[in-house]
Design a protein around this motif. Structure first.
Motif, PDB file in Angstrom:
ATOM      1  N   HIS A   1       0.829  -1.212   0.000  1.00 61.79           N
ATOM      2  CA  HIS A   1       0.000   0.000   0.000  1.00 61.79           C
ATOM      3  C   HIS A   1       0.864   1.263   0.000  1.00 61.79           C
ATOM      4  O   HIS A   1       0.549   2.244  -0.673  1.00 61.79           O
ATOM      5  N   LEU A   2       1.942   1.240   0.746  1.00 63.02           N
ATOM      6  CA  LEU A   2       2.853   2.377   0.798  1.00 63.02           C
ATOM      7  C   LEU A   2       3.505   2.607  -0.568  1.00 63.02           C
ATOM      8  O   LEU A   2       3.632   3.754  -1.017  1.00 63.02           O
ATOM      9  N   ALA A   3       3.882   1.546  -1.253  1.00 57.79           N
ATOM     10  CA  ALA A   3       4.496   1.672  -2.580  1.00 57.79           C
ATOM     11  C   ALA A   3       3.516   2.278  -3.577  1.00 57.79           C
ATOM     12  O   ALA A   3       3.881   3.146  -4.383  1.00 57.79           O
ATOM     13  N   VAL A   4       2.268   1.837  -3.564  1.00 57.76           N
ATOM     14  CA  VAL A   4       1.252   2.388  -4.465  1.00 57.76           C
ATOM     15  C   VAL A   4       1.023   3.867  -4.154  1.00 57.76           C
ATOM     16  O   VAL A   4       0.936   4.702  -5.056  1.00 57.76           O
ATOM     17  N   PHE A   5       0.957   4.204  -2.865  1.00 54.66           N
ATOM     18  CA  PHE A   5       0.764   5.597  -2.467  1.00 54.66           C
ATOM     19  C   PHE A   5       1.934   6.460  -2.945  1.00 54.66           C
ATOM     20  O   PHE A   5       1.741   7.567  -3.460  1.00 54.66           O
ATOM     21  N   MET A   6       3.165   5.967  -2.798  1.00 52.49           N
ATOM     22  CA  MET A   6       4.335   6.733  -3.222  1.00 52.49           C
ATOM     23  C   MET A   6       4.357   6.913  -4.737  1.00 52.49           C
ATOM     24  O   MET A   6       4.754   7.967  -5.241  1.00 52.49           O
ATOM     25  N   LEU A   7       3.919   5.911  -5.476  1.00 48.02           N
ATOM     26  CA  LEU A   7       3.845   6.026  -6.933  1.00 48.02           C
ATOM     27  C   LEU A   7       2.867   7.120  -7.336  1.00 48.02           C
ATOM     28  O   LEU A   7       3.179   7.981  -8.165  1.00 48.02           O
ATOM     29  N   PHE A   8       1.682   7.129  -6.748  1.00 44.08           N
ATOM     30  CA  PHE A   8       0.697   8.176  -7.045  1.00 44.08           C
ATOM     31  C   PHE A   8       1.197   9.549  -6.609  1.00 44.08           C
ATOM     32  O   PHE A   8       0.946  10.546  -7.286  1.00 44.08           O
ATOM     33  N   ALA A   9       1.910   9.618  -5.504  1.00 42.30           N
ATOM     34  CA  ALA A   9       2.448  10.903  -5.034  1.00 42.30           C
ATOM     35  C   ALA A   9       3.469  11.452  -6.031  1.00 42.30           C
ATOM     36  O   ALA A   9       3.483  12.650  -6.321  1.00 42.30           O
ATOM     37  N   GLN A  10       4.315  10.583  -6.581  1.00 43.95           N
ATOM     38  CA  GLN A  10       5.291  11.037  -7.569  1.00 43.95           C
ATOM     39  C   GLN A  10       4.611  11.490  -8.853  1.00 43.95           C
ATOM     40  O   GLN A  10       5.012  12.485  -9.453  1.00 43.95           O
ATOM     41  N   VAL A  11       3.603  10.773  -9.296  1.00 47.42           N
ATOM     42  CA  VAL A  11       2.865  11.173 -10.491  1.00 47.42           C
ATOM     43  C   VAL A  11       2.194  12.527 -10.261  1.00 47.42           C
ATOM     44  O   VAL A  11       2.225  13.407 -11.115  1.00 47.42           O
ATOM     45  N   LEU A  12       1.605  12.711  -9.088  1.00 56.07           N
ATOM     46  CA  LEU A  12       0.952  13.982  -8.757  1.00 56.07           C
ATOM     47  C   LEU A  12       1.968  15.123  -8.709  1.00 56.07           C
ATOM     48  O   LEU A  12       1.721  16.196  -9.260  1.00 56.07           O
TER      49      LEU A  12
END
Length: 151
Positions: free
Chosen positions: A23-34
């Motif tokens: 879950h943390l990895a998915v959140f970090m991926l979306f944060a970088q895209v944002l």
């Protein structure tokens, strides 16, 4: 009287460390895209709202229209302006305060480019080089090809 229901929990493993990392990895991926999208939008907005590029392109086109079949070109005032002779008309293009202006036959003036700090002009053969420093720190330079009238 009261019926009690007992629920049987089949999976008692709970929330695992592996699920948390996923879950943390998915959140970090979306944060970088944002963050990347926000950076791109900021840069695009700065380019769209800054009119320097458009004004410079129009200025180049306008000056270029005067540089065909000229009789003479003289650089003056420590390379801060030029005089163009064409069809018995004299045009002066010069830096004046925070703008570049064109004067026809030394009467009145027409504003050509705004918000400039300095103008540098030099001519070598058929090449006319103009360098402009804008008030916002942007520097632009263009080399024009001049055609002289032959009789």
């Amino acid at each position: 009287m009261y019926a009690t229901h007992k629920m049987k929990i089949r999976d008692q493993s709970g929330y695992t460390l592996l699920e948390g990392i996923l879950h943390l990895a998915v959140f970090m991926l979306f944060a970088q895209v944002l963050a990347g999208t926000m950076w791109w939008l900021t840069k695009t907005e700065a380019n769209v709202t800054d009119t320097t590029e458009t004004e410079w392109a129009l200025f180049i086109q306008y000056v270029d229209s005067f540089l065909t079949e000229v009789d003479f070109i003289v650089v003056y005032e420590n390379s801060r302006g030029i005089t163009i002779g064409k069809d018995q008309i004299s045009y002066r293009v010069e830096s004046y305060k925070n703008l570049i202006r064109k004067i026809k036959n030394l009467v009145g003036h027409e504003q050509m480019l705004f918000n400039i700090e300095s103008l540098f002009v030099e001519i070598e053969g058929n090449s006319l080089r103009m360098k402009v420093d804008f008030l916002n720190g942007i520097e632009k330079e263009h080399v024009f090809y001049v055609t002289f009238r032959t009789e």
